[in-house]
Design a protein around this motif. Sequence first.
Motif, short mmCIF file in Angstrom:
data_model
loop_
_atom_site.label_atom_id
_atom_site.label_comp_id
_atom_site.label_asym_id
_atom_site.label_seq_id
_atom_site.Cartn_x
_atom_site.Cartn_y
_atom_site.Cartn_z
N THR A 1 0.85 -1.19 0.00
CA THR A 1 0.00 0.00 0.00
C THR A 1 0.89 1.24 0.00
O THR A 1 2.06 1.17 0.37
CB THR A 1 -0.97 -0.01 1.21
OG1 THR A 1 -1.97 0.99 1.03
CG2 THR A 1 -0.24 0.26 2.52
N GLU B 1 -0.81 8.44 8.53
CA GLU B 1 -0.31 7.30 7.75
C GLU B 1 -0.26 6.05 8.62
O GLU B 1 -0.66 4.96 8.18
CB GLU B 1 1.08 7.61 7.18
CG GLU B 1 1.68 6.42 6.46
CD GLU B 1 3.06 6.68 5.89
OE1 GLU B 1 3.45 7.86 5.73
OE2 GLU B 1 3.77 5.70 5.60
N ALA C 1 -3.61 4.60 9.08
CA ALA C 1 -4.10 3.92 7.87
C ALA C 1 -3.41 2.58 7.66
O ALA C 1 -3.96 1.67 7.07
CB ALA C 1 -3.88 4.81 6.64
N THR C 2 -2.17 2.47 8.16
CA THR C 2 -1.38 1.27 7.89
C THR C 2 -1.25 0.38 9.12
O THR C 2 -0.40 -0.52 9.15
CB THR C 2 0.05 1.65 7.41
OG1 THR C 2 0.66 2.50 8.40
CG2 THR C 2 0.01 2.38 6.07
N GLU D 1 -9.79 6.84 8.56
CA GLU D 1 -8.38 6.54 8.78
C GLU D 1 -7.73 5.99 7.51
O GLU D 1 -6.51 5.93 7.42
CB GLU D 1 -8.21 5.54 9.94
CG GLU D 1 -8.60 4.10 9.62
CD GLU D 1 -10.11 3.86 9.69
OE1 GLU D 1 -10.87 4.83 9.79
OE2 GLU D 1 -10.51 2.68 9.62
N ARG D 2 -8.53 5.62 6.52
CA ARG D 2 -7.94 5.08 5.29
C ARG D 2 -7.50 6.15 4.30
O ARG D 2 -6.86 5.84 3.30
CB ARG D 2 -8.95 4.16 4.59
CG ARG D 2 -9.20 2.90 5.38
CD ARG D 2 -9.89 1.87 4.53
NE ARG D 2 -10.16 0.67 5.30
CZ ARG D 2 -11.00 -0.29 4.94
NH1 ARG D 2 -11.65 -0.19 3.79
NH2 ARG D 2 -11.18 -1.35 5.70
N LEU D 3 -7.86 7.39 4.56
CA LEU D 3 -7.57 8.44 3.59
C LEU D 3 -6.11 8.44 3.16
O LEU D 3 -5.79 8.54 1.97
CB LEU D 3 -7.94 9.82 4.17
CG LEU D 3 -7.65 11.00 3.24
CD1 LEU D 3 -8.57 10.98 2.03
CD2 LEU D 3 -7.79 12.33 3.98
N ALA D 4 -5.20 8.32 4.12
CA ALA D 4 -3.77 8.46 3.84
C ALA D 4 -3.28 7.48 2.78
O ALA D 4 -2.40 7.80 1.99
CB ALA D 4 -2.96 8.30 5.13
N THR D 5 -3.85 6.29 2.76
CA THR D 5 -3.41 5.32 1.74
C THR D 5 -4.40 5.21 0.58
O THR D 5 -4.08 4.59 -0.43
CB THR D 5 -3.22 3.92 2.35
OG1 THR D 5 -4.39 3.55 3.08
CG2 THR D 5 -2.03 3.91 3.30
#
Lengths: 308, 308
Positions: free
Chosen positions: A169, A247, A250-251, B212-216
């Motif tokens: 990703t 980040e 998200a990860t 929280e997924r925005l970054a990826t």
Amino acid sequence: MSAPHPFADWIAADWGTSHLRLWAMGPTGAVLERARSDAGMGRIGRDDYEAELLRLIGHRLAPGRATPVIVCGMAGSRQGWAEAPYALAPCPPPGIAEATRAPARDARLAVYILPGVRQTRPHADVMRGEETQIAGLLARLPGFDGIACLPGTHTKWVQISAGEIVSFTTAMTGELYALLSTKSVLRHALDAEGWDDTAFAEAMAETIARPERLATRLFTIRAEALTAGLSPAAARGCLSGLLIGAELAATRPWWLGQRVAIIGAAKLSRVYAEALAAQGVEAERFDDEEMTLAGLTRARQSLTENAT
Amino acid sequence: MSAPHPFADWIAADWGTSHLRLWAMGPTGAVLERARSDAGMGRIGRDDYEAELLRLIGHRLAPGRATPVIVCGMAGSRQGWAEAPYALAPCPPPGIAEATRAPARDARLAVYILPGVRQTRPHADVMRGEETQIAGLLARLPGFDGIACLPGTHTKWVQISAGEIVSFTTAMTGELYALLSTKSVLRHALDAEGWDDTAFAEAMAETIARPERLATRLFTIRAEALTAGLSPAAARGCLSGLLIGAELAATRPWWLGQRVAIIGAAKLSRVYAEALAAQGVEAERFDDEEMTLAGLTRARQSLTENAT
């Protein structure tokens, strides 16, 4: 050979969007010479690649034979020297068998461009260049099973198992930081040098815990600079912390409870390592240039094996 | 008066960072003339304001008396014509009593700059210009109790109660969209016109639910354009949807179960209204220019009251 410029056994090339890095390699793996320029893929046309290579490293090419030049990075994109179509993950880092031969008029050049990797699941994603650093990591740590984190303009998080790139990703954290710190209204708050570690750590903790707040948290940097005397050092640490925290939110599945290897430039790697350490993850660190060269070297070795 | 240019009773001015809008107003509240220019605060120096005003609207100034010019927006910032220090929320939208007089050599000008509003809690934030639109909203809907959403480069969400700006928050959504769509690697995916409503709605739902997924998630727009033929129209809808969805996730307490008035340009207001409608919130919509003029008119009325 005692000439001032011994000829190269082969040439390693990391040809990215904005820069080109070359290594003239000796037969025993020693680096005879390093060269770099700003002639990245984004700045030159298809017909300029060969000339740039000859300009930087032509004096290392032996007459009368073709020296292998092994290239990774954006030179293999559609807008590059010659398109090296993506390998599809899950797959091992592509090697010389998957390389595209790029045209060269000079008979002393045999140019191989390594492909990048794409995936279609769980989401579409692409890399060009990072796969070669992962090949280098696997050459250094055979059997590595875990996550490679490659921080940069577009940070990659890559799941590696059984010698394969399983999935990955991308977070645009570096590019977002550059845009926000130089092109947005926040630039006024960051208009002097400096870095505040505490501001970084606090901001990072904030968006890891509450990533949904990022959208409204960014502007408070501007407001605090205007009305509460926030220093440029604190503003810079805060912006970086908010973005890296987002980040990491998200990860989370990519690092929580995982073995993580960070491959990057020293300064940026340290920031990511400290961020992960604050979350209880002790990451190993590897220099990105070294891993690129190790990956290209692995491709060089299989070229020799194929030839014999 | 039957001259081709009847003189103005007063001048309304919305003087922002990038643009200036003027209205020459008649004594009964009629607009005699509208004018606009690109001489925003970010583009001119302190000594240029008066000349720009005279250039655009000088022919509306009656000789022998000082015509009130009532200004809102960035002209009141430290880098503007004259600093109009922020009022501190909670407070009513600042009016003529809080205005700063700006210097003018021409005796036909009596310039009043309305201040913006700042808050220190729950976080630092500032506005300049939006407070006047809120004054306009309150003139239109006395007793309004709820949330004003003012979408734009920096979208404001403002809690209004008992005639006061209680607190507010800012999302840089418009600026992020502009930077990402024109300056980042995503620009390649958006390099043609078009807009895809379905892509917008799906992307928005995605980041509202999983901010929280925005970054990826952003980079997948690039990857899908490269490897899966994502159209520029879908890419544009997707980028906008992801960013507005992230904003709605950050501002959930500001709209969930609230009475919401959107004050903005027609096209952008419709996007926000549809986004909120998908979350079960039926927002009322008001034109931003109209609300600005209504807010400046309210200030003009209190100037008359003060004078009598």
